[in-house]
Design a protein around this motif. Structure first.
Motif, short mmCIF file in Angstrom:
data_model
loop_
_atom_site.label_atom_id
_atom_site.label_comp_id
_atom_site.label_asym_id
_atom_site.label_seq_id
_atom_site.Cartn_x
_atom_site.Cartn_y
_atom_site.Cartn_z
N TYR A 87 -46.72 -53.79 -3.72
CA TYR A 87 -47.07 -52.83 -4.77
C TYR A 87 -48.13 -51.86 -4.24
O TYR A 87 -49.14 -52.28 -3.69
N THR A 138 -51.05 -49.41 -5.07
CA THR A 138 -51.99 -49.35 -6.19
C THR A 138 -52.91 -48.14 -6.07
O THR A 138 -53.14 -47.60 -4.99
N ILE A 173 -49.12 -53.86 -13.02
CA ILE A 173 -48.53 -54.51 -11.85
C ILE A 173 -48.20 -55.96 -12.16
O ILE A 173 -47.10 -56.45 -11.86
N CYS A 176 -42.45 -51.64 -4.49
CA CYS A 176 -42.31 -51.33 -5.91
C CYS A 176 -43.31 -50.24 -6.30
O CYS A 176 -44.51 -50.36 -6.03
#
Length: 679
Positions: free
Chosen positions: A499, A501, A513, A608
């Motif tokens: 992920y 961020t 998340i 993602c």
């Protein structure tokens, strides 16, 4: 996702550009293009407003020149060079940089910041068109060229469009390289301006009386001033590049502007005085009166020197355009950091952080300039639109400078004198330029309104988002992540789920998340990676840090990349995973199948990207719904983070999470049988 590391107080910027001959040369090539080309059209506009060369008198020449000289002195020298350049944010200048250091003194200051920035960007679209077109029209003053081109304005339009397209096409090379190429040319241009003007000043030194400000004030109020207060609109054209000078400070450094401005100003004043002396010598000349759209700048040159002057002025016009383009890059970059505009892909083609290139901004300005040339076609029409929007920017800058002087510099009386004087002065210029609205000024005002709309929409949308932005402690969810990775009820999504961020905190993570991992169909993986990129002030930083929370399956990764380092997140993460696998911090991720004889120890990756959405059932006000919808529409146009972070060849998927978890109550439905409905 890229967060700039903060340094110490803005007055002590660690990346200040030292004063040197080379840097001064770049300054001449990058900063002064816009204001340096003003002699090509200011006197022409003043003459047209007075009624042409048959109406020239000594009162008009001395009065108009006095107004021009003191406009440049007060607005450019006093306001921008002596005052504004001190108001930098870590070496960066411009209205957004100024706002960033005074915003703590009032939330409402965001309004002049957005309004001024929007007006400056809009006016920047017009600058390349008006300066290059004016220079190309100078070709007609050369008899041999006029015989070929004739009076067909379309020939001028075609040549102008070719030059504009070449200008924007080379922006990727960076302003440092362009500055090295243009610096010597611009230096020669200013010497040419000063020398050509000095010849006529020596022949008629009476024009030196224009330094007396009383001459300008008396002519402004004189009945012989045919343009009335509107003459200030033409005088203002002499200083339209002052705001761009402030915006370009980050490219060249404050000290280099201090060192070069006296030379530039002397040459500009000599050029204006020389044109005035030439007009006095040729007042009432019937042959000159017969020339349509007479431009004293070109006509004062001897015929043998005129081709050289036209070529040199065309080069200077290109540099004028460059000044606004580089200034636009700086302004948009500052606006993105302030969350007034979307994050866009930025390149740093030179060794100095101030040297940047934003493809999206470059392309928008490119299209806008082409449209302006096709819309207005002649420089006379463009000049009618030029300068109106920039008066708005200057007024907004004066307001923000008051808070800088009073709040940051702790001055008591001077800030009040400063803001009253300059807002009043610039207000006069704004009123005098209002007649330009119906003659083309509507275009820059419309563009400014469009850009302002983008900033307001993005700002309001971000404000609504921040209301629901929640950070959660990572350690609290380690047990759940452990159970999920070992839960065989769910199919393994990948070996490494990554992920990207925004937050820089190591211990806290965005709730969305975790919502994506647990609530949006649990995502099982062998290892979870939460990664963010921090852009450092050093150009070549290439480091990373990892927090594993005492586990071998949850990792918080911070990439510290210099602004010159490409953000190839996929490649860097693979190296990090390899290092951790080799050290034993990450268990081997061996697969039974591979095209290679010996499978590697690193498994598959999936990246993602979280996208927040507003469901129709979300319990929000209609005004907030529109703000979010507008922000997300702008975000779609701004570009994809997949390209920014080098993930084009990676396995990437978007996860859409609701912006608000509170939904409007829905009435309970009543169940009926099929037979009842048929009855």
């Amino acid at each position: 996702m890229a967060q700039a590391k903060q340094t110490s107080a803005h007055e002590h910027s660690s990346h200040a550009i030292p004063v040197s001959i080379g840097a001064m040369l770049i300054t001449l090539g990058v900063v002064y293009g816009d204001i340096g080309t003003s002699p090509m059209y200011v006197t022409k506009a003043l003459l047209a407003g007075q009624g042409g060369i048959m109406t020239v008198t000594e009162e008009f020449i001395l009065g108009a020149l006095s107004l021009v000289i003191w406009t440049v002195t007060l607005l450019t020298t006093v306001k921008y060079v002596l005052v504004s350049l001190k108001a930098d944010n870590h070496g960066e200048g411009g209205i957004f940089a100024l706002y960033s250091i005074v915003r703590k003194y009032g939330k409402w200051l965001i309004i002049p910041a957005m309004l001024g920035g929007a007006a400056l960007l809009a006016d920047g679209i017009l600058t390349p068109a008006v300066t290059i077109t004016t220079a190309i029209e100078g070709l007609r003053t050369i008899p041999a060229v006029h015989d070929i081109m004739g009076g067909n304005q379309m020939n001028v339009v075609v040549i102008t469009l070719i030059i504009i397209c070449l200008l924007f096409a080379v922006q990727r090379a960076g302003t440092s390289k362009i500055g090295h190429a243009f610096g010597p040319v611009m230096t020669f241009w200013f010497l040419f301006l000063g020398g050509a003007g000095l010849v006529y000043v020596l022949g008629n030194p009476v024009v030196l009386l224009a330094f007396n400000p009383i001459r300008g004030i008396s002519f402004l109020l004189s009945p012989h001033n045919h343009a009335g207060i509107m003459i200030l609109g033409s005088c203002f054209l002499a200083t339209t590049g002052a705001e761009a000078l402030y915006s370009d400070m980050g490219h060249v450094g404050r000290g280099n502007i201090y060192a070069t401005w006296p030379f530039v100003k002397i040459c500009l004043i000599l050029s204006y005085l020389g044109q005035g002396a030439w007009l006095l010598a040729n007042a009432g000349n019937a042959d000159l009166a017969a020339i349509p759209d007479l431009n004293p700048f070109f006509q004062m040159l001897p015929e043998g020197m005129r081709p050289f002057g036209v070529i040199l002025s065309t080069c200077a016009a290109i540099i004028a355009s460059q000044a606004l383009v580089t200034g636009a890059f700086s302004l948009v970059s500052e606006a993105s950091r302030l969350d007034l505009m979307p994050h866009m892909q930025v390149f740093y083609p030179a060794e100095t952080k101030g040297q940047l290139y934003i493809p999206m901004v470059n392309n928008v300005m490119w299209i806008g300039c082409v449209f302006v040339v096709l819309l207005f076609q002649s420089s006379a029409h463009m000049e009618a639109a030029y300068g109106l929007a920039i008066t708005i920017t200057m007024i907004c800058t004066s307001v923000l400078l008051f808070f800088y002087l009073h709040g940051i510099r702790k001055m008591r009386v001077f800030p009040y004198i400063f803001v009253i004087f300059f807002v009043a002065l610039e207000g006069f210029f704004f009123v005098s330029s209002l007649t330009k609205f119906f003659h083309g000024g509507y275009f820059t005002i419309l563009m400014a309104a469009l850009i302002m709309g983008v900033m307001v929409s993005w700002y309001n949308g971000s404000r609504v988002e921040r209301r629901q932005y929640t950070m959660l402690p990572v350690r609290k969810y380690l047990d759940q992540l452990d159970r999920l990775r070992n839960d065989h009820h769910y199919e393994t999504l990948c070996d490494n789920l990554v992920y990207l961020t925004n937050g820089t905190s190591t211990d806290m993570l965005d709730r969305d998340i975790l919502y994506s991992i647990f609530d949006k169909h649990p995502k099982r993986a062998r290892a979870y990676w939460f990664l963010n990129v921090e852009v450092t002030e050093d150009p070549h930083t290439f480091e990373y840090s990892v927090e594993n929370y005492g586990t071998d399956f949850v990792f918080r990764v911070h990439l510290y990349l210099g602004y010159k380092v490409n953000q190839r997140v996929n490649a860097y993460l693979r190296q990090i995973v390899s290092d951790m696998s080799a050290s034993g911090e990450l268990p081997p991720q061996v697969h039974d199948y591979s095209v290679y004889d010996k499978p590697g120890s690193i498994g598959s990756f999936r990246f993602c990207l979280i996208r927040k959405t507003l469901a129709p059932e979300s319990d929000v006000e209609q005004r907030e719904r529109h703000a979010i919808a507008m922000k997300y529409a702008i975000r779609r146009v701004a570009g994809s983070p997949v390209r920014w972070f080098g993930l084009e060849n990676s396995s990437v998927f978007y996860e859409y999470v609701p912006l608000f978890t509170k939904f409007k109550p829905v009435d309970r439905m009543e169940r009926v049988s099929v037979e009842e409905r048929r009855a």
